[in-house]
Design an enzyme around this catalytic site. Structure first.
Site, PDB file in Angstrom:
ATOM      1  CG  MET A 156     -63.636   6.559  14.845  1.00  0.00           C
ATOM      2  SD  MET A 156     -64.209   5.354  16.048  1.00  0.00           S
ATOM      3  CE  MET A 156     -65.753   4.292  15.541  1.00  0.00           C
ATOM      4  CE1 TYR A 191     -73.227   0.951  17.756  1.00  0.00           C
ATOM      5  CE2 TYR A 191     -73.634   2.550  16.108  1.00  0.00           C
ATOM      6  CZ  TYR A 191     -73.574   2.256  17.280  1.00  0.00           C
ATOM      7  OH  TYR A 191     -74.263   2.424  17.876  1.00  0.00           O
ATOM      8  CD  GLU A 192     -66.868   1.687  17.912  1.00  0.00           C
ATOM      9  OE1 GLU A 192     -65.938   1.436  17.465  1.00  0.00           O
ATOM     10  OE2 GLU A 192     -67.586   2.832  17.514  1.00  0.00           O
ATOM     11  N   GLY A 193     -66.603  -3.030  15.093  1.00  0.00           N
ATOM     12  CA  GLY A 193     -66.006  -3.881  14.729  1.00  0.00           C
ATOM     13  C   GLY A 193     -66.860  -5.522  15.594  1.00  0.00           C
ATOM     14  CD  GLN A 209     -65.369  -5.860  18.864  1.00  0.00           C
ATOM     15  OE1 GLN A 209     -64.264  -5.838  19.731  1.00  0.00           O
ATOM     16  NE2 GLN A 209     -64.928  -4.774  18.493  1.00  0.00           N
TER      17      GLN A 209
END
Ligand SMILES: Cc1cc2nc3c(=O)[nH]c(=O)nc-3n(C[C@H](O)[C@H](O)[C@H](O)COP(=O)(O)OP(=O)(O)OC[C@H]3O[C@@H](n4cnc5c(N)ncnc54)[C@H](O)[C@@H]3O)c2cc1C
Length: 594
Positions: free
Chosen positions: A164, A441-443, A448
């Site tokens: 990604m 990570y992943e935001g 969030q």
């Protein structure tokens, strides 16, 4: 080396007693092929693989790390390739994949448990197949038929892996400002140029091809996030017959040296007029990528759960064995110079904090997984819509609350070891270091929380929350069990309702209210979710004989008395609003001039 025994009884309890998965599958035409016997076998097999193959290379992988050999070559630590081959050949990568393209079609309620086990035993290793799974979800949902045929089967089989590629040096949270360019070639392909950083599994030696999903901008794209497109950019181009063609013009420039997950290759990826193909329509890249990111976000919650579970199992074993001091209430081992530290209430506090987290977060992840499955597989459009609303509301909580609480749990368990938790020998410091990234990570977790309070609560005037609170209250009303968790959960629901009203009332007059309150709101919300999960576990255990079941009620007692009261502190912080941080002038933070 750390020890691990997969908590299969807890997993079965949640799957069958709490969520009645068998009924859910039987009543759903699209899932009627799934049966408990097969699922049991899957769980047993993964329990063995995790314990016998992945755990033994967890510590050595951390010590050796992934290495950049120069010239774009990245190697994984010793044993990773063999373990990956075994993992892929056993069909684990495609467990939840679309059967039309060679996947096995198992629901998230099953794959979340196998993911938990691999994240528990080897967080670095788990990232390689999990990024691939996320990429296949994205391709399956947004790619053309031809693209699906080209990529999915080889990715499900694990022969090819996926990445990604979003982040750039100047663009992390704010993807609207990415600079990577996509120039059309006039033959349907694009030339992709730019630098992506922090790309998990961007280069490695586990698979023969790596399929990059890359966000980039076409020449006349609108500014900001509305101008982002998604491209599939393979490391090796794929010939018409599916064989590997020439090498694409992309390569790893280096890898990062990190605090944890050292065996996971985190790469700088340079794309130099690399050939790529649009996935979905131009300028819709972010929404396609969100399919992958939402999946990954729940998976990051599972990464946290994995850290919490491994830390708990090892700390509990240590606490039973390590003898220091005398118990306040009784001498448990008068023949020995000291009692095991597990007799001390404070040590139990640390262990139980972690145990609460593991049980509640597993249950919550299963709740979200059930909603994901209902959204994806339900034949009843109304049920699918309700589930989709729950998924939207709860995904940021599954990512951020679970990983925040997981890190706390790993630190509590490290503390159980005293100084022995700080040195490398027992493996506890690695668990803390590895788990830490899941908050980032992943935001990042703050983002969030903003997603929860800004998009999922404020933007629809609290409708999703109101419906969720309604479900919780109805459930508590219907409970047969007589337990303090009922009143506690109703109280927590009232708290979240009150906070929601307060924030919604304040946002029109206070600009920073959402940004300033989001994290504490998310924590209050998370504790409510855990409370609801404990209510379900207590109800499922009610009336059943044996310590396994009575301990569920005792753990819920601990949660009500010693953990849930934190909701009030978060509520007070939300009520205090954003003024306490926005009252300062900018200069206050400008330490360079003071
Ligand atoms: C080990 C590792 C693996 C990774 N893997 C991948 C990968 O595979 N693919 C990929 O594309 N990326 C990956 N990333 C990147 C990761 O997703 C980003 O680091 C993360 O999203 C944060 O972006 P950033 O680092 O640029 O921080 P920034 O965006 O600069 O944020 C810094 C801080 O500011 C806060 N902040 C930012 N904007 C706001 C706002 N509007 N309001 C309030 N607070 C705000 C953030 O919460 C954060 O605390 C990885 C990163 C690491 C470290």
């Amino acid at each position: 080396m750390s020890v691990y025994n997969a908590p299969l009884n807890d997993m079965r309890f949640i799957l069958t007693d709490v969520f009645k998965a068998h009924e859910f599958w039987q009543n759903n035409d699209n899932l009627s092929h799934v049966d408990m016997e097969t699922v049991d076998m899957i769980l047993e097999e993964m329990a063995k693989l995790s314990k016998n193959v992945l755990l033994p290379i967890n510590r050595s992988g951390d010590e050796e790390g992934a290495t950049f050999q120069g010239d774009g070559v990245v190697t994984t630590p010793e044993g990773f390739k063999e373990a990956y081959n075994q993992y892929a050949e056993s069909g684990w990568v495609g467990l939840g994949g679309n059967p039309e393209y060679g996947g096995q079609g198992f629901p998230k309620m099953v794959t979340m448990l196998t993911e938990e086990m691999i994240f528990t035993t080897n967080q670095s290793f788990a990232l390689y197949p999990n990024l691939t799974v996320g990429a296949t979800l994205c391709l399956n949902a947004a790619a053309s038929e031809e693209q699906k045929k080209t990529y999915l089967e080889k990715m499900y089989s694990g022969e090819w892996s996926g990445t990604m590629c979003l982040t750039e040096p100047h663009a992390g949270t704010d993807l609207g400002i990415i600079k990577t360019k996509a120039e059309p070639n006039g033959d349907g392909s694009f030339d992709i140029s730019g630098t992506k950083i922090f790309i998990t599994g961007g280069e490695h030696d586990l698979t023969e091809n790596i399929i990059h999903l890359v966000l980039a901008k076409t020449p006349d794209a609108p500014a900001g996030s509305k101008g982002i497109s998604l491209f599939v950019v393979p490391k090796f181009l794929v010939n018409e017959d599916g064989s590997l063609g020439e090498r694409n013009t992309l390569a790893a420039g280096s890898i990062e040296h990190k605090m944890g997950i050292k065996a996971s290759a985190t790469c700088v990826m340079n794309f130099d007029n690399a050939k790529g193909w649009l996935v979905g329509a131009e300028n819709t890249g972010l929404s396609s990528m969100f399919i992958m990111m939402n999946y990954e976000r729940v998976t990051m919650g599972l990464q946290g759960l994995g850290g919490s579970e491994l830390a708990y199992q090892n700390a509990a074993l240590y606490a039973v064995d390590r003898a220091q001091g005398r118990s306040d209430t009784q001498f448990q081992s008068p023949e020995k110079p000291a009692d095991a530290i597990v007799h001390h209430a404070d040590v139990r506090r640390m262990l139980l904090n972690a145990k609460v987290n593991s049980e509640a977060s597993r249950c919550f992840a299963m709740y979200v997984a059930k909603q994901l499955d209902a959204e994806k597989f339900s034949t009843d459009p109304e049920a699918a819509q309700i589930a989709a609303a729950r998924v939207a509301l709860l995904t940021p909580v599954a990512k951020a609350f679970l990983t925040d609480k997981a890190l706390e749990a790993t630190i509590d368990c490290q503390q159980v070891f005293g100084g022995h938790g700080y040195v490398r020998e027992w493996g506890m410091e690695q668990i803390v270091r590895d788990t830490r990234i899941a908050q980032i990570y992943e935001g990042a977790n703050g983002i969030q929380a903003l997603d929860l309070l800004g998009r999922k609560v404020a933007r629809n005037d609290g409708k999703y929350v109101t419906n969720f609170l309604g479900e919780i209250r109805d459930y508590i009303d219907s409970m047969q069990a007589d337990h303090g968790i009922k009143q506690a959960t109703l109280g927590a629901a009232d708290t979240v309702e009150e906070l929601t009203k307060t924030v919604l009332a304040n946002i029109s007059t206070r600009k920073n209210e959402i940004n300033g309150c989001a994290v504490d709101y998310m924590h209050a919300f998370g504790y409510l979710c855990y409370s609801y999960m404990f209510a379900m576990m207590v109800e499922a255990a009610d009336g059943k004989e044996g310590e396994f079941y009575t301990n569920k009620a005792k753990l819920a007692d601990y949660f009500v008395g010693r953990v849930l009261p934190r909701i009030d502190a978060h509520a007070q912080m939300v009520q205090a609003g954003s003024d306490p941080m926005m009252n300062f002038d900018l200069d206050y933070f400008n330490v360079a001039v003071s």
